[in-house]
Design an enzyme around this catalytic site. Structure first.
Site, PDB file in Angstrom:
ATOM      1  N   ALA A  48       0.786  -1.236   0.000  1.00  0.00           N
ATOM      2  CA  ALA A  48       0.000   0.000   0.000  1.00  0.00           C
ATOM      3  C   ALA A  48       0.818   1.287   0.000  1.00  0.00           C
ATOM      4  O   ALA A  48       0.247   2.369   0.039  1.00  0.00           O
ATOM      5  CB  ALA A  48      -0.903   0.006   1.252  1.00  0.00           C
ATOM      6  N   THR A  50       3.493   2.510  -2.096  1.00  0.00           N
ATOM      7  CA  THR A  50       4.004   3.191  -3.302  1.00  0.00           C
ATOM      8  C   THR A  50       3.205   2.705  -4.515  1.00  0.00           C
ATOM      9  O   THR A  50       2.411   1.764  -4.417  1.00  0.00           O
ATOM     10  CB  THR A  50       5.505   2.849  -3.557  1.00  0.00           C
ATOM     11  OG1 THR A  50       5.649   1.426  -3.626  1.00  0.00           O
ATOM     12  CG2 THR A  50       6.417   3.383  -2.475  1.00  0.00           C
ATOM     13  N   PHE A  73       6.277  -2.996   3.191  1.00  0.00           N
ATOM     14  CA  PHE A  73       7.594  -3.265   3.751  1.00  0.00           C
ATOM     15  C   PHE A  73       8.455  -2.034   3.520  1.00  0.00           C
ATOM     16  O   PHE A  73       8.966  -1.841   2.425  1.00  0.00           O
ATOM     17  CB  PHE A  73       8.196  -4.482   3.033  1.00  0.00           C
ATOM     18  CG  PHE A  73       9.119  -5.302   3.887  1.00  0.00           C
ATOM     19  CD1 PHE A  73       9.480  -4.899   5.157  1.00  0.00           C
ATOM     20  CD2 PHE A  73       9.623  -6.504   3.408  1.00  0.00           C
ATOM     21  CE1 PHE A  73      10.315  -5.675   5.940  1.00  0.00           C
ATOM     22  CE2 PHE A  73      10.467  -7.294   4.192  1.00  0.00           C
ATOM     23  CZ  PHE A  73      10.806  -6.873   5.463  1.00  0.00           C
ATOM     24  N   ALA A 111       4.814  -9.185   4.052  1.00  0.00           N
ATOM     25  CA  ALA A 111       3.461  -9.652   3.714  1.00  0.00           C
ATOM     26  C   ALA A 111       3.434 -11.127   3.328  1.00  0.00           C
ATOM     27  O   ALA A 111       2.382 -11.758   3.337  1.00  0.00           O
ATOM     28  CB  ALA A 111       2.896  -8.822   2.563  1.00  0.00           C
ATOM     29  N   TYR A 224       0.440  -6.903 -16.152  1.00  0.00           N
ATOM     30  CA  TYR A 224       0.883  -6.073 -17.270  1.00  0.00           C
ATOM     31  C   TYR A 224       1.043  -6.950 -18.498  1.00  0.00           C
ATOM     32  O   TYR A 224       1.386  -8.130 -18.383  1.00  0.00           O
ATOM     33  CB  TYR A 224       2.210  -5.386 -16.919  1.00  0.00           C
ATOM     34  CG  TYR A 224       2.687  -4.461 -18.013  1.00  0.00           C
ATOM     35  CD1 TYR A 224       1.930  -3.340 -18.373  1.00  0.00           C
ATOM     36  CD2 TYR A 224       3.859  -4.710 -18.707  1.00  0.00           C
ATOM     37  CE1 TYR A 224       2.342  -2.505 -19.395  1.00  0.00           C
ATOM     38  CE2 TYR A 224       4.288  -3.875 -19.728  1.00  0.00           C
ATOM     39  CZ  TYR A 224       3.518  -2.770 -20.063  1.00  0.00           C
ATOM     40  OH  TYR A 224       3.927  -1.944 -21.076  1.00  0.00           O
ATOM     41  N   TYR A 234       9.348  -9.314 -20.887  1.00  0.00           N
ATOM     42  CA  TYR A 234       8.240  -9.168 -19.941  1.00  0.00           C
ATOM     43  C   TYR A 234       7.223 -10.302 -20.098  1.00  0.00           C
ATOM     44  O   TYR A 234       7.314 -11.328 -19.431  1.00  0.00           O
ATOM     45  CB  TYR A 234       7.577  -7.768 -20.028  1.00  0.00           C
ATOM     46  CG  TYR A 234       6.786  -7.515 -18.766  1.00  0.00           C
ATOM     47  CD1 TYR A 234       7.320  -6.809 -17.703  1.00  0.00           C
ATOM     48  CD2 TYR A 234       5.528  -8.103 -18.588  1.00  0.00           C
ATOM     49  CE1 TYR A 234       6.630  -6.668 -16.501  1.00  0.00           C
ATOM     50  CE2 TYR A 234       4.832  -7.979 -17.404  1.00  0.00           C
ATOM     51  CZ  TYR A 234       5.383  -7.253 -16.369  1.00  0.00           C
ATOM     52  OH  TYR A 234       4.704  -7.134 -15.186  1.00  0.00           O
ATOM     53  N   LYS A 243       3.020 -13.667 -14.060  1.00  0.00           N
ATOM     54  CA  LYS A 243       1.729 -12.998 -14.295  1.00  0.00           C
ATOM     55  C   LYS A 243       0.684 -14.004 -14.804  1.00  0.00           C
ATOM     56  O   LYS A 243      -0.491 -13.897 -14.461  1.00  0.00           O
ATOM     57  CB  LYS A 243       1.890 -11.824 -15.267  1.00  0.00           C
ATOM     58  CG  LYS A 243       2.689 -10.652 -14.687  1.00  0.00           C
ATOM     59  CD  LYS A 243       2.060 -10.084 -13.421  1.00  0.00           C
ATOM     60  CE  LYS A 243       2.779  -8.861 -12.892  1.00  0.00           C
ATOM     61  NZ  LYS A 243       2.334  -8.487 -11.530  1.00  0.00           N
TER      62      LYS A 243
HETATM   63  P1  NAD Z   1       5.930  -0.643  -6.249  1.00  0.00           P
HETATM   64  O1  NAD Z   1       7.341  -1.096  -6.144  1.00  0.00           O
HETATM   65  O2  NAD Z   1       5.677   0.818  -6.394  1.00  0.00           O
HETATM   66  O3  NAD Z   1       5.099  -1.139  -4.947  1.00  0.00           O
HETATM   67  C1  NAD Z   1       5.316  -2.360  -4.339  1.00  0.00           C
HETATM   68  C2  NAD Z   1       4.646  -2.411  -2.979  1.00  0.00           C
HETATM   69  O4  NAD Z   1       4.879  -3.706  -2.417  1.00  0.00           O
HETATM   70  C3  NAD Z   1       5.187  -1.411  -1.941  1.00  0.00           C
HETATM   71  O5  NAD Z   1       4.123  -0.949  -1.147  1.00  0.00           O
HETATM   72  C4  NAD Z   1       6.132  -2.262  -1.085  1.00  0.00           C
HETATM   73  O6  NAD Z   1       6.313  -1.790   0.244  1.00  0.00           O
HETATM   74  C5  NAD Z   1       5.362  -3.573  -1.082  1.00  0.00           C
HETATM   75  N1  NAD Z   1       6.187  -4.738  -0.754  1.00  0.00           N
HETATM   76  C6  NAD Z   1       7.222  -5.263  -1.450  1.00  0.00           C
HETATM   77  N2  NAD Z   1       7.674  -6.377  -0.826  1.00  0.00           N
HETATM   78  C7  NAD Z   1       6.909  -6.549   0.289  1.00  0.00           C
HETATM   79  C8  NAD Z   1       6.861  -7.505   1.329  1.00  0.00           C
HETATM   80  N3  NAD Z   1       7.688  -8.544   1.362  1.00  0.00           N
HETATM   81  N4  NAD Z   1       5.944  -7.340   2.288  1.00  0.00           N
HETATM   82  C9  NAD Z   1       5.073  -6.304   2.301  1.00  0.00           C
HETATM   83  N5  NAD Z   1       5.057  -5.378   1.319  1.00  0.00           N
HETATM   84  C10 NAD Z   1       5.959  -5.495   0.333  1.00  0.00           C
HETATM   85  O7  NAD Z   1       5.304  -1.492  -7.431  1.00  0.00           O
HETATM   86  P2  NAD Z   1       4.152  -1.225  -8.511  1.00  0.00           P
HETATM   87  O8  NAD Z   1       4.807  -0.901  -9.805  1.00  0.00           O
HETATM   88  O9  NAD Z   1       3.075  -0.362  -7.983  1.00  0.00           O
HETATM   89  O10 NAD Z   1       3.609  -2.720  -8.678  1.00  0.00           O
HETATM   90  C11 NAD Z   1       2.462  -3.220  -8.024  1.00  0.00           C
HETATM   91  C12 NAD Z   1       1.811  -4.259  -8.919  1.00  0.00           C
HETATM   92  O11 NAD Z   1       1.389  -3.636 -10.139  1.00  0.00           O
HETATM   93  C13 NAD Z   1       2.765  -5.393  -9.324  1.00  0.00           C
HETATM   94  O12 NAD Z   1       2.052  -6.604  -9.384  1.00  0.00           O
HETATM   95  C14 NAD Z   1       3.190  -4.976 -10.731  1.00  0.00           C
HETATM   96  O13 NAD Z   1       3.616  -6.068 -11.518  1.00  0.00           O
HETATM   97  C15 NAD Z   1       1.882  -4.376 -11.238  1.00  0.00           C
HETATM   98  N6  NAD Z   1       2.009  -3.503 -12.418  1.00  0.00           N
HETATM   99  C16 NAD Z   1       2.962  -2.527 -12.492  1.00  0.00           C
HETATM  100  C17 NAD Z   1       3.064  -1.758 -13.656  1.00  0.00           C
HETATM  101  C18 NAD Z   1       4.117  -0.671 -13.788  1.00  0.00           C
HETATM  102  O14 NAD Z   1       4.374  -0.229 -14.907  1.00  0.00           O
HETATM  103  N7  NAD Z   1       4.691  -0.206 -12.717  1.00  0.00           N
HETATM  104  C19 NAD Z   1       2.174  -1.960 -14.723  1.00  0.00           C
HETATM  105  C20 NAD Z   1       1.193  -2.929 -14.590  1.00  0.00           C
HETATM  106  C21 NAD Z   1       1.117  -3.707 -13.435  1.00  0.00           C
END
Ligand code: NAD
Length: 396
Positions: A48, A50, A73, A111, A224, A234, A243
């Site tokens: 939650a 970032t 985390f 988590a 994605y 990817y 995925k």
């Molecule tokens: P991000 O790195 O901004 O956020 C990741 C979150 O996971 C953070 O809140 C972090 O604290 C938490 N986290 C990581 N390891 C943890 C652990 N062990 N315990 C508890 N919390 C933990 O990532 P994001 O880009 O927002 O990605 C989130 C999802 O969205 C992923 O499944 C990603 O594949 C997907 N996604 C991302 C994109 C992109 O372009 N960024 C596009 C489509 C889908």
């Protein structure tokens, strides 16, 4: 402390508390400027702090008026170190949520562990009774399996054969060819164990068995797809296998939840600059070109616009959301528009170190990357001495 960005590879090791607070406030302001959502009321967001998870939490709170529990985390400040961006984001989010009269509490820890799941269940029991939406938005390079203790690492590699394509060094703007060697079976297995659906499923089972998941709850995780040019690294690479597994998990969870009127979905989101996407080879150059084309066509969205649209136009419209042939919700529709992709493909052929700044929106890529850590936000005094020790009020 005067806090400046310190970039190491594709991460920034410092974060600015005022800048992160401003970044969060801008997202809150965006949601408040949009219409109210008849949506969830008690929400658990896993991941939650970032990116997409934070934007989901902000949308649930300020768009639908929901109470939220966030799991993540992150590290608080210590000694000469600033806290991580997600720590400052959460501190700012919780302060704003509480000032606006919304419940918001957070749990910081792994988590993937049984312990964190139990702590979360206890908090839900104490304060909510049940949750009606569970957002699963973890992105992590590692996972320790809670039952076997096996430590898995994920890799971003093609499968079958080596992949060569262009990539940009985000520190100096050099465009060069990169060759990524293919993953072996063990690396594929480990990447699926980290980023696939097993942990999501474990969360839903644990919540459900503890009686803290509303019968008609919704759960959603993010995926994605992207363009053909990134497929080898990817969608058809190791992360793509994960995925596929996450998407298969959505179907299994949907089957489990449907008797009570519950729902489980994967939403395919747009490529955006986040701490996680910055680590994927080839993708930052694609994003730099994509941003230019989407902005020129007035189609550009960030995490918050994507999540607001997911909630208001897909998940909570009063009828079932449209899905693609594989049952996935799509909010990557604007990214995947034919004219956008055709333009990006054309530029992809031409782009090199010399014309990078003309052909792409690399400057915005870099600026957005820094904004993730609270740098470069308007109205923030970066010469000011700030206290890096910022408490999160509702941390359990
Ligand atoms: P991000 O790195 O901004 O956020 C990741 C979150 O996971 C953070 O809140 C972090 O604290 C938490 N986290 C990581 N390891 C943890 C652990 N062990 N315990 C508890 N919390 C933990 O990532 P994001 O880009 O927002 O990605 C989130 C999802 O969205 C992923 O499944 C990603 O594949 C997907 N996604 C991302 C994109 C992109 O372009 N960024 C596009 C489509 C889908």
């Amino acid at each position: 402390m005067i806090i400046q960005p310190k970039i190491r590879g594709f991460i920034c090791t410092t974060a600015h508390p005022d800048g992160c607070a401003k970044h969060v406030q801008e997202q809150i302001d965006y949601v408040k400027s949009q219409g109210k959502i008849e949506g969830p009321k008690k929400v658990l967001v896993i991941g939650a702090s970032t990116g997409y998870g934070l934007a989901s939490r902000i949308t649930a709170t300020f768009g639908a008026g929901a109470s939220t529990i966030g799991v993540f985390f992150e590290k608080p400040a210590g000694g000469p170190r600033t806290a991580t961006a997600g720590w400052y984001n959460t501190a700012a989010f919780e302060k704003a949520a509480k000032e606006a009269g919304y419940y918001a509490k957070s749990l910081n820890g792994d988590a993937f562990s049984d312990e964190m799941k139990q702590k979360t269940i206890e908090l839900i029991k104490k304060d909510f009774g049940q949750v009606d939406l569970v957002v699963y938005s973890l992105a992590s390079p590692r996972r320790t399996h809670p039952k076997t203790g096996e430590a898995f690492s994920s890799v971003l590699k093609p499968i079958g054969s080596a992949f060569t394509n262009k990539t940009v060094d985000t520190n100096n703007g050099t465009v060069s060819a990169v060759t990524i060697e293919p993953a072996n079976e063990e690396e594929i297995r480990q990447t699926v164990a980290v980023m696939g659906g097993e942990d999501w499923s474990m969360w839903i089972d644990a919540l459900s068995e503890a009686g803290v998941l509303a019968q008609d709850a919704t759960t959603i995780a993010y995926s994605y797809i992207g363009p053909a040019l990134t497929y080898p690294v990817y969608r058809e690479g190791t992360i793509g296998r994960a995925k596929d597994d996450l998407e298969a998990t959505a179907h299994q969870l949907a089957d489990k939840l449907k008797a009570g009127g519950g729902r489980a979905y994967v939403s395919v989101n747009k490529a955006l600059v986040t701490q996680s996407s910055a680590a994927i080879p080839v993708v930052p150059l694609y994003i730099s070109l994509l941003y230019k084309e989407m902005k020129e066509r007035n189609l550009h969205e960030g995490c918050i616009e994507q999540m607001y649209r997911l909630f208001s136009e897909r998940l909570y419209t009063g009828s079932e959301p449209a899905t693609d042939e594989k049952g996935r919700i799509r909010v990557d529709d604007l990214e995947m528009k034919e004219e956008v992709q055709a333009a990006v493909e054309m530029l992809w052929e031409q782009v090199n170190t010399d014309n990078l700044l003309q052909l792409s929106d690399f400057e915005s890529y870099r600026a957005e990357f820094l904004r993730l850590f609270g740098f470069g936000l308007e109205g923030v005094d970066y010469d000011k001495d700030v206290d890096p020790n910022v408490p999160i009020e509702g941390i359990e």
